[in-house]
Structure formats: C-alpha cells, structure tokens
Write a protein that holds these residues in place. Structure first.
Motif, PDB file in Angstrom:
ATOM      1  N   ILE A 132      39.110  54.319  42.169  1.00  0.00           N
ATOM      2  CA  ILE A 132      39.007  53.368  41.054  1.00  0.00           C
ATOM      3  C   ILE A 132      37.836  52.424  41.289  1.00  0.00           C
ATOM      4  O   ILE A 132      36.998  52.207  40.416  1.00  0.00           O
ATOM      5  N   ARG A 133      37.758  51.876  42.496  1.00  0.00           N
ATOM      6  CA  ARG A 133      36.701  50.901  42.785  1.00  0.00           C
ATOM      7  C   ARG A 133      35.316  51.547  42.658  1.00  0.00           C
ATOM      8  O   ARG A 133      34.419  50.983  42.032  1.00  0.00           O
ATOM      9  N   ARG A 134      35.165  52.736  43.225  1.00  0.00           N
ATOM     10  CA  ARG A 134      33.870  53.420  43.130  1.00  0.00           C
ATOM     11  C   ARG A 134      33.501  53.663  41.668  1.00  0.00           C
ATOM     12  O   ARG A 134      32.375  53.438  41.254  1.00  0.00           O
ATOM     13  N   THR A 135      34.476  54.109  40.890  1.00  0.00           N
ATOM     14  CA  THR A 135      34.221  54.445  39.490  1.00  0.00           C
ATOM     15  C   THR A 135      33.812  53.215  38.684  1.00  0.00           C
ATOM     16  O   THR A 135      32.810  53.237  37.965  1.00  0.00           O
ATOM     17  N   VAL A 136      34.567  52.143  38.834  1.00  0.00           N
ATOM     18  CA  VAL A 136      34.278  50.982  37.982  1.00  0.00           C
ATOM     19  C   VAL A 136      33.027  50.234  38.448  1.00  0.00           C
ATOM     20  O   VAL A 136      32.343  49.621  37.622  1.00  0.00           O
ATOM     21  N   VAL A 137      32.707  50.301  39.739  1.00  0.00           N
ATOM     22  CA  VAL A 137      31.454  49.685  40.200  1.00  0.00           C
ATOM     23  C   VAL A 137      30.254  50.442  39.614  1.00  0.00           C
ATOM     24  O   VAL A 137      29.320  49.835  39.089  1.00  0.00           O
ATOM     25  N   MET A 163      38.025  37.965  55.413  1.00  0.00           N
ATOM     26  CA  MET A 163      36.568  38.063  55.432  1.00  0.00           C
ATOM     27  C   MET A 163      35.970  37.415  54.194  1.00  0.00           C
ATOM     28  O   MET A 163      36.619  37.304  53.156  1.00  0.00           O
ATOM     29  N   ALA A 164      34.691  37.006  54.324  1.00  0.00           N
ATOM     30  CA  ALA A 164      34.013  36.391  53.177  1.00  0.00           C
ATOM     31  C   ALA A 164      32.601  36.937  53.044  1.00  0.00           C
ATOM     32  O   ALA A 164      31.999  37.411  54.021  1.00  0.00           O
ATOM     33  N   PHE A 165      32.092  36.854  51.827  1.00  0.00           N
ATOM     34  CA  PHE A 165      30.723  37.282  51.533  1.00  0.00           C
ATOM     35  C   PHE A 165      30.134  36.222  50.619  1.00  0.00           C
ATOM     36  O   PHE A 165      30.744  35.838  49.631  1.00  0.00           O
ATOM     37  N   ALA A 166      28.947  35.718  50.978  1.00  0.00           N
ATOM     38  CA  ALA A 166      28.322  34.653  50.186  1.00  0.00           C
ATOM     39  C   ALA A 166      27.061  35.184  49.532  1.00  0.00           C
ATOM     40  O   ALA A 166      26.141  35.634  50.223  1.00  0.00           O
ATOM     41  N   SER A 167      27.018  35.159  48.202  1.00  0.00           N
ATOM     42  CA  SER A 167      25.825  35.653  47.504  1.00  0.00           C
ATOM     43  C   SER A 167      25.820  35.198  46.049  1.00  0.00           C
ATOM     44  O   SER A 167      26.871  35.044  45.435  1.00  0.00           O
ATOM     45  N   ASP A 168      24.616  35.022  45.523  1.00  0.00           N
ATOM     46  CA  ASP A 168      24.459  34.787  44.086  1.00  0.00           C
ATOM     47  C   ASP A 168      24.012  36.063  43.385  1.00  0.00           C
ATOM     48  O   ASP A 168      23.822  36.079  42.177  1.00  0.00           O
ATOM     49  N   LEU A 169      23.843  37.117  44.177  1.00  0.00           N
ATOM     50  CA  LEU A 169      23.362  38.376  43.623  1.00  0.00           C
ATOM     51  C   LEU A 169      24.545  39.333  43.471  1.00  0.00           C
ATOM     52  O   LEU A 169      25.086  39.831  44.451  1.00  0.00           O
ATOM     53  N   MET A 170      24.952  39.539  42.227  1.00  0.00           N
ATOM     54  CA  MET A 170      26.168  40.317  41.990  1.00  0.00           C
ATOM     55  C   MET A 170      26.004  41.784  42.387  1.00  0.00           C
ATOM     56  O   MET A 170      26.955  42.428  42.824  1.00  0.00           O
ATOM     57  N   SER A 171      24.803  42.326  42.232  1.00  0.00           N
ATOM     58  CA  SER A 171      24.569  43.711  42.660  1.00  0.00           C
ATOM     59  C   SER A 171      24.829  43.861  44.155  1.00  0.00           C
ATOM     60  O   SER A 171      25.302  44.895  44.620  1.00  0.00           O
ATOM     61  N   ASP A 172      24.514  42.832  44.908  1.00  0.00           N
ATOM     62  CA  ASP A 172      24.754  42.849  46.345  1.00  0.00           C
ATOM     63  C   ASP A 172      26.263  42.806  46.618  1.00  0.00           C
ATOM     64  O   ASP A 172      26.780  43.538  47.464  1.00  0.00           O
ATOM     65  N   VAL A 173      26.970  41.960  45.874  1.00  0.00           N
ATOM     66  CA  VAL A 173      28.423  41.866  46.031  1.00  0.00           C
ATOM     67  C   VAL A 173      29.069  43.218  45.723  1.00  0.00           C
ATOM     68  O   VAL A 173      30.000  43.648  46.401  1.00  0.00           O
ATOM     69  N   LEU A 174      28.523  43.911  44.728  1.00  0.00           N
ATOM     70  CA  LEU A 174      29.102  45.190  44.301  1.00  0.00           C
ATOM     71  C   LEU A 174      28.907  46.311  45.321  1.00  0.00           C
ATOM     72  O   LEU A 174      29.471  47.385  45.175  1.00  0.00           O
ATOM     73  N   THR A 175      28.105  46.072  46.350  1.00  0.00           N
ATOM     74  CA  THR A 175      27.953  47.080  47.403  1.00  0.00           C
ATOM     75  C   THR A 175      29.009  46.923  48.494  1.00  0.00           C
ATOM     76  O   THR A 175      29.137  47.775  49.367  1.00  0.00           O
ATOM     77  N   VAL A 176      29.749  45.822  48.461  1.00  0.00           N
ATOM     78  CA  VAL A 176      30.723  45.549  49.525  1.00  0.00           C
ATOM     79  C   VAL A 176      32.044  46.257  49.223  1.00  0.00           C
ATOM     80  O   VAL A 176      32.538  46.200  48.107  1.00  0.00           O
ATOM     81  N   LYS A 177      32.571  46.928  50.227  1.00  0.00           N
ATOM     82  CA  LYS A 177      33.813  47.691  50.011  1.00  0.00           C
ATOM     83  C   LYS A 177      34.898  47.201  50.967  1.00  0.00           C
ATOM     84  O   LYS A 177      35.440  47.970  51.740  1.00  0.00           O
ATOM     85  N   THR A 178      35.168  45.911  50.951  1.00  0.00           N
ATOM     86  CA  THR A 178      36.136  45.346  51.883  1.00  0.00           C
ATOM     87  C   THR A 178      37.313  44.754  51.119  1.00  0.00           C
ATOM     88  O   THR A 178      37.112  44.027  50.149  1.00  0.00           O
TER      89      THR A 178
END
Lengths: 143, 114
Positions: free
Chosen positions: A41-46, B27-42
């Motif tokens: 789900i996460r991969r798809t919606v991202v 855990m935490a992630f600090a960013s104003d860049l949403m594309s960067d946030v979207l790479t995190v899988k935690t």
C-alpha cells in the motif's frame, strides 16, 4: 465484489495544490479495505502521489484511472500538458523544471520520478512534447 | 518515547490527535522537502517540518507517518486538521526552531532514520 475487479477515475486540475493527494488518499483507503499488505500500500500510494503531484505541478489537467483485480493494481495517469522532452534526463535525481511555487509546496527537487520508480513494480512513462504525458504504474499484491 | 512526553519537552501544543498521545515514536525525520520525506520507509516515524500546508499532511498520510511537529508555531488550517483527523495523524505545534526541536528530541533518545 463478485468479479474481483474495481475501477475508479479521478480528475486532476493543474496548479490546484490544495486538492492534490485526494485520489491517492482514496486509493489508500480502498487498498486498506481490501487488506492489501501495508508495505505494498505504501509503495503504491507514494508512487501515485508523486505522479499526481507532477500533474498538478506541470500539466493543465489530467485523469487518473485505477484498476484493481485480485493480483495487482494498475494506475494510468494521462495529462494534457507540456510533456517531457527528455524522459531519461527527467529520471535523473536532482533534475527538475519545477517552478518556485512548486518548490514552495515541498516538491520540485527532481526526486519524484526516481521515487516513483523505486516504489513501482512496473513504471512506464511516455510523453509527447506540447501534448502531454502518460504514466503507468503497476504494483503486485503478492511479491 | 510517548508522544505526550515529546509534547512536554518541545513546549508543544496539540492541534490534532490529542486522544492518541499515548502512542510512541522511536525515530524522527526533519525536512521541508516532501519528496525527501516520501523516500523514508520507517514505521512509527515523527516528521519535523517548517512546511505548513496540506501537502505536508498528505505526505504523512501516504508515508504512514503518525505524528507531525510544525516548528515556529506556524498556523495550521482547518482543512489540514480535518485531513489529519481523518487519518489519525497527531499534529503538534512548537514555538522552537527546527534546529532546537531536533536537538531536544535527539538528546531525549529519538533516533535518526539515516
């Protein structure tokens, strides 16, 4: 569902950042209801959300069609817009043609396409300059 | 660490999800860049950002982020709160800067993603 198949369509308006994310949100809710694996789900919606933001950021309008069957989700994003002149270059991390407005929204850093690729089992992008872009994303429910 | 404790140490104000403060984040992630946030899988991630708009909430939704801290007391809109509540996302406003909140959370044992 007796047939095991579902179909949804969403309109996307270029430049309308306040509405961006609604289709991705709906798809997420549907996949959750179907008990699809959380990681899928996460991969798809991202991937979908990045693609959707690209339409909002670059195109005039677009249509997202989503087909779900028992084994996969197929998402087709078709937009009317400027198109992508060099898709290979656009896939490079850091390459972006986004406006300052798009960057203010937290996007436009040239990460979207590569992030879509990472999160899609199958990603196909075709584009015609001056006409628009078609993005196809397919993710399988059982890896 | 319980979100309730985090609220205390960053002088936070909870504007959404007050019923979920017993939740924990590691855990935490600090960013104003949403594309960067979207790479995190935690899982169980806290997002710390100064980007206060609907896309920050949508990004959290897509990434399964359960808690967002907006720094420098930036104004959160009703629409943002509505989408956050719909997705059980906790929103905390802090008067501190991103640097200061990062330092406080790090010192308190919250781990970085990378």
């Amino acid at each position: 569902m007796s047939t095991g198949k579902m179909h949804f369509e969403y309109q996307v308006e270029g430049g309308n950042f306040s509405a961006a994310g609604f289709p991705s949100s709906q798809v997420k809710k549907t996949l959750k209801q179907l008990n699809v694996d959380g990681n899928v789900i996460r991969r798809t919606v991202v991937a979908l959300y990045e693609a959707e933001v690209n339409i909002v950021a670059h195109a005039y309008n677009g249509i997202i069609s989503v087909d779900i069957d028992t084994e996969k989700i197929t998402i087709l994003l078709k937009d009317e817009g400027p198109g992508i002149a060099d898709i290979k270059k656009a896939m490079e991390i850091g390459y972006s043609t986004a406006t300052p407005e798009v960057r203010e929204m937290g996007f436009g850093a040239g990460m979207g396409l590569s992030n879509m690729k990472t999160n899609a089992d199958h990603l196909n992008i075709t584009s015609e300059v001056g006409k628009g872009t078609i993005v196809e994303i397919i993710n399988y429910f059982h890896q | 660490m319980k979100v309730q404790e985090i609220v205390g140490i960053i002088k936070g104000t909870v504007v959404s999800g007050a019923e979920n403060l017993e939740n924990t984040v590691d855990m935490a992630f600090a960013s104003d860049l949403m594309s960067d946030v979207l790479t995190v899988k935690t899982d169980n991630l806290l997002l710390l950002t100064g980007l206060v708009n609907i896309q920050a909430i949508r990004t959290a939704e897509m990434s399964d982020i359960s808690c967002i801290v907006f720094v420098r007391n930036k104004k959160v809109t009703e629409e943002m709160i509505r989408i956050a509540k719909e997705n059980k996302i906790i929103i905390i406003q802090s008067p501190y800067s991103m640097f200061k909140v990062s330092g406080i959370l790090f010192s308190a044992g919250i781990k970085p993603v990378f």
